[in-house]
Design a protein around this motif. Sequence first.
Motif, PDB file in Angstrom:
ATOM      1  N   MET A   8       0.836  -1.199   0.000  1.00 27.06           N
ATOM      2  CA  MET A   8       0.000   0.000   0.000  1.00 27.06           C
ATOM      3  C   MET A   8       0.871   1.249   0.000  1.00 27.06           C
ATOM      4  N   GLY A   9       0.529   2.204  -0.870  1.00 29.47           N
ATOM      5  CA  GLY A   9       1.324   3.413  -0.973  1.00 29.47           C
ATOM      6  C   GLY A   9       0.468   4.663  -0.916  1.00 29.47           C
ATOM      7  N   VAL A  10       1.131   5.794  -0.632  1.00 29.40           N
ATOM      8  CA  VAL A  10       0.438   7.068  -0.567  1.00 29.40           C
ATOM      9  C   VAL A  10       1.304   8.152  -1.209  1.00 29.40           C
ATOM     10  N   VAL A  11       0.694   8.952  -2.072  1.00 23.73           N
ATOM     11  CA  VAL A  11       1.348  10.131  -2.637  1.00 23.73           C
ATOM     12  C   VAL A  11       0.895  11.307  -1.782  1.00 23.73           C
ATOM     13  N   ILE A  12       1.798  11.849  -0.999  1.00 27.40           N
ATOM     14  CA  ILE A  12       1.377  12.795   0.030  1.00 27.40           C
ATOM     15  C   ILE A  12       1.188  14.231  -0.478  1.00 27.40           C
ATOM     16  N   ASN A  13       1.710  14.550  -1.663  1.00 29.37           N
ATOM     17  CA  ASN A  13       1.464  15.877  -2.247  1.00 29.37           C
ATOM     18  C   ASN A  13       1.436  15.792  -3.771  1.00 29.37           C
ATOM     19  N   ALA A  14       0.458  15.074  -4.270  1.00 29.53           N
ATOM     20  CA  ALA A  14       0.342  14.821  -5.705  1.00 29.53           C
ATOM     21  C   ALA A  14       0.164  16.099  -6.508  1.00 29.53           C
ATOM     22  N   GLY A  15      -0.367  17.149  -5.879  1.00 32.27           N
ATOM     23  CA  GLY A  15      -0.571  18.395  -6.595  1.00 32.27           C
ATOM     24  C   GLY A  15       0.723  19.000  -7.094  1.00 32.27           C
ATOM     25  N   ARG A  16       1.800  18.793  -6.358  1.00 34.40           N
ATOM     26  CA  ARG A  16       3.113  19.306  -6.784  1.00 34.40           C
ATOM     27  C   ARG A  16       3.741  18.411  -7.836  1.00 34.40           C
ATOM     28  N   LEU A  17       3.461  17.122  -7.753  1.00 33.89           N
ATOM     29  CA  LEU A  17       4.010  16.168  -8.705  1.00 33.89           C
ATOM     30  C   LEU A  17       3.240  16.194 -10.024  1.00 33.89           C
ATOM     31  N   ASP A  18       1.932  16.196  -9.940  1.00 31.46           N
ATOM     32  CA  ASP A  18       1.071  16.151 -11.124  1.00 31.46           C
ATOM     33  C   ASP A  18       0.412  17.514 -11.323  1.00 31.46           C
ATOM     34  N   PHE A  19       1.233  18.540 -11.529  1.00 30.96           N
ATOM     35  CA  PHE A  19       0.723  19.913 -11.545  1.00 30.96           C
ATOM     36  C   PHE A  19      -0.209  20.197 -12.717  1.00 30.96           C
ATOM     37  N   LYS A  68      -0.188   6.861   7.656  1.00 31.88           N
ATOM     38  CA  LYS A  68      -0.679   5.778   8.513  1.00 31.88           C
ATOM     39  C   LYS A  68      -1.270   4.639   7.678  1.00 31.88           C
ATOM     40  N   GLY A  69      -0.805   3.434   7.974  1.00 30.36           N
ATOM     41  CA  GLY A  69      -1.301   2.256   7.281  1.00 30.36           C
ATOM     42  C   GLY A  69      -0.637   1.988   5.951  1.00 30.36           C
ATOM     43  N   HIS A  70       0.329   2.822   5.572  1.00 30.08           N
ATOM     44  CA  HIS A  70       0.994   2.670   4.278  1.00 30.08           C
ATOM     45  C   HIS A  70       2.455   2.256   4.470  1.00 30.08           C
ATOM     46  N   ALA A  71       2.943   1.423   3.538  1.00 29.08           N
ATOM     47  CA  ALA A  71       4.339   0.992   3.566  1.00 29.08           C
ATOM     48  C   ALA A  71       5.227   1.899   2.720  1.00 29.08           C
ATOM     49  N   LEU A 104      -3.196   2.710  -3.992  1.00 33.69           N
ATOM     50  CA  LEU A 104      -2.450   3.966  -3.986  1.00 33.69           C
ATOM     51  C   LEU A 104      -3.392   5.104  -3.606  1.00 33.69           C
ATOM     52  N   THR A 105      -3.100   5.734  -2.492  1.00 31.15           N
ATOM     53  CA  THR A 105      -3.905   6.856  -2.010  1.00 31.15           C
ATOM     54  C   THR A 105      -3.266   8.165  -2.464  1.00 31.15           C
ATOM     55  N   MET A 106      -4.096   9.094  -2.941  1.00 32.72           N
ATOM     56  CA  MET A 106      -3.585  10.356  -3.474  1.00 32.72           C
ATOM     57  C   MET A 106      -4.080  11.525  -2.630  1.00 32.72           C
ATOM     58  N   HIS A 107      -3.181  12.440  -2.307  1.00 31.61           N
ATOM     59  CA  HIS A 107      -3.529  13.701  -1.653  1.00 31.61           C
ATOM     60  C   HIS A 107      -3.034  14.821  -2.560  1.00 31.61           C
ATOM     61  N   ASN A 108      -3.920  15.681  -2.977  1.00 31.61           N
ATOM     62  CA  ASN A 108      -3.620  16.595  -4.075  1.00 31.61           C
ATOM     63  C   ASN A 108      -3.008  17.935  -3.680  1.00 31.61           C
ATOM     64  N   ASP A 109      -3.061  18.306  -2.400  1.00 26.10           N
ATOM     65  CA  ASP A 109      -2.445  19.595  -2.052  1.00 26.10           C
ATOM     66  C   ASP A 109      -0.932  19.502  -2.189  1.00 26.10           C
ATOM     67  N   SER A 110      -0.291  20.632  -2.428  1.00 25.45           N
ATOM     68  CA  SER A 110       1.121  20.646  -2.801  1.00 25.45           C
ATOM     69  C   SER A 110       2.087  20.708  -1.635  1.00 25.45           C
ATOM     70  N   THR A 111       1.700  21.337  -0.524  1.00 21.57           N
ATOM     71  CA  THR A 111       2.663  21.593   0.560  1.00 21.57           C
ATOM     72  C   THR A 111       2.102  21.201   1.928  1.00 21.57           C
ATOM     73  N   PRO A 112       1.906  19.912   2.166  1.00 19.44           N
ATOM     74  CA  PRO A 112       1.448  19.482   3.495  1.00 19.44           C
ATOM     75  C   PRO A 112       2.527  19.676   4.540  1.00 19.44           C
ATOM     76  N   THR A 113       2.123  19.834   5.785  1.00 21.93           N
ATOM     77  CA  THR A 113       3.077  19.961   6.886  1.00 21.93           C
ATOM     78  C   THR A 113       3.616  18.580   7.253  1.00 21.93           C
ATOM     79  N   PRO A 114       4.742  18.516   7.974  1.00 21.43           N
ATOM     80  CA  PRO A 114       5.257  17.214   8.420  1.00 21.43           C
ATOM     81  C   PRO A 114       4.227  16.418   9.212  1.00 21.43           C
ATOM     82  N   ALA A 115       3.428  17.098  10.032  1.00 20.72           N
ATOM     83  CA  ALA A 115       2.398  16.405  10.816  1.00 20.72           C
ATOM     84  C   ALA A 115       1.323  15.825   9.899  1.00 20.72           C
ATOM     85  N   GLN A 116       0.929  16.575   8.878  1.00 17.79           N
ATOM     86  CA  GLN A 116      -0.053  16.063   7.920  1.00 17.79           C
ATOM     87  C   GLN A 116       0.498  14.879   7.145  1.00 17.79           C
ATOM     88  N   ILE A 117       1.768  14.956   6.792  1.00 17.76           N
ATOM     89  CA  ILE A 117       2.394  13.844   6.077  1.00 17.76           C
ATOM     90  C   ILE A 117       2.372  12.586   6.932  1.00 17.76           C
TER      91      ILE A 117
END
Length: 326
Positions: A1-12, A47-50, A29-42
């Motif tokens: 299981m994977g997560v893209v934590i700031n897909a908005g910056r990658l897939d602009f 959670k739950g992802h390898a 694969l879980t996607m989060h589209n905002d570009s600049t999450p904080t370390p706490a948000q990341i």
Amino acid sequence: MGVVINAGRLDFDAKLDFTKLKDACGGTLTMHNDSTPTPAQIAERAKGHAVVISKEVPVDVNLLPDTVKLICEAGTGYNNIDLAAAKARGITVCNVAGYSSDAVAHLVLTFVLNFSASIVPQHVALAKGDRSLFTSSLGKTPHFELTGKTIGLVGGTGGIGSKVATIAKVLGMNVLVWSRSAKTEPGKWEARAELKDLLAESDFVSIHCPLSDSTKGIIDADAIRCMKPTAYVINTAVSLFLFSYVWAIKLTSCFVLFTEGRGDQRGGSHRGTQEGHDRGCRSGRPGSGTARGRIGAVHAPERDAHAARRVEKAGDASAADGHGRR
């Protein structure tokens, strides 16, 4: 299981196909589209992802859940990830070292060609209906051939720097390189043992070293003093290679341009003296400092006096901490 934590910056531009990445992560694969999450948000999103996929955003390894086994930086640098902390926790870290080598090399030479023909100031003038640069004011902007000019590559023996060197040679330019391990390679480049020597000889200086404690602020006020008053600095890496921009402009007419995150651009041209250049070259190896950048461009010579006044007002405190504030 994977997560893209700031897909908005990658897939602009929303044109990337993540199918293969999803397959590599076991079909989830879980996607989060905002570009600049904080370390706490990341950390929360991990959670739950390898597998955690990030794009040029600080990741606090110590906050990540125990499920994380791999951090994939979808860029070239590791400066946003504490590798020692990751190793201590048994987390593998990888990057995509060559994803933009051709594009960045082409960008560097685009800047070189632009500066040699003053494309930007001419374009700006034409947009205002001013044709004087083509008629009565031909000598007010630089126009010169690149054949025989010298480009100095700071840390430029890697993938991008090597490509820049190859193209520059085709244009008839001389190529110098400096790094702690650089050696002369006949037909490709000549190595310089001291950075100050490369800076003093180069008509263009392009930065291609990885960001580290030893390279942060490598082009600082002392480095600018070493350069020819007519030289150009091109930084397509990160702005932290450059020491206080507003202090550097007082020293020479060197044109400083850098792109931050390989996107934002900023430049400036400012008048100085040959004396400052000579004095700097006698001072020894350039020192260190930092710089901060944002979108913008300063091309008009009439802004020089205003910029210099800003430097005067900055005071000794700004010089001491090395931060250029704009």
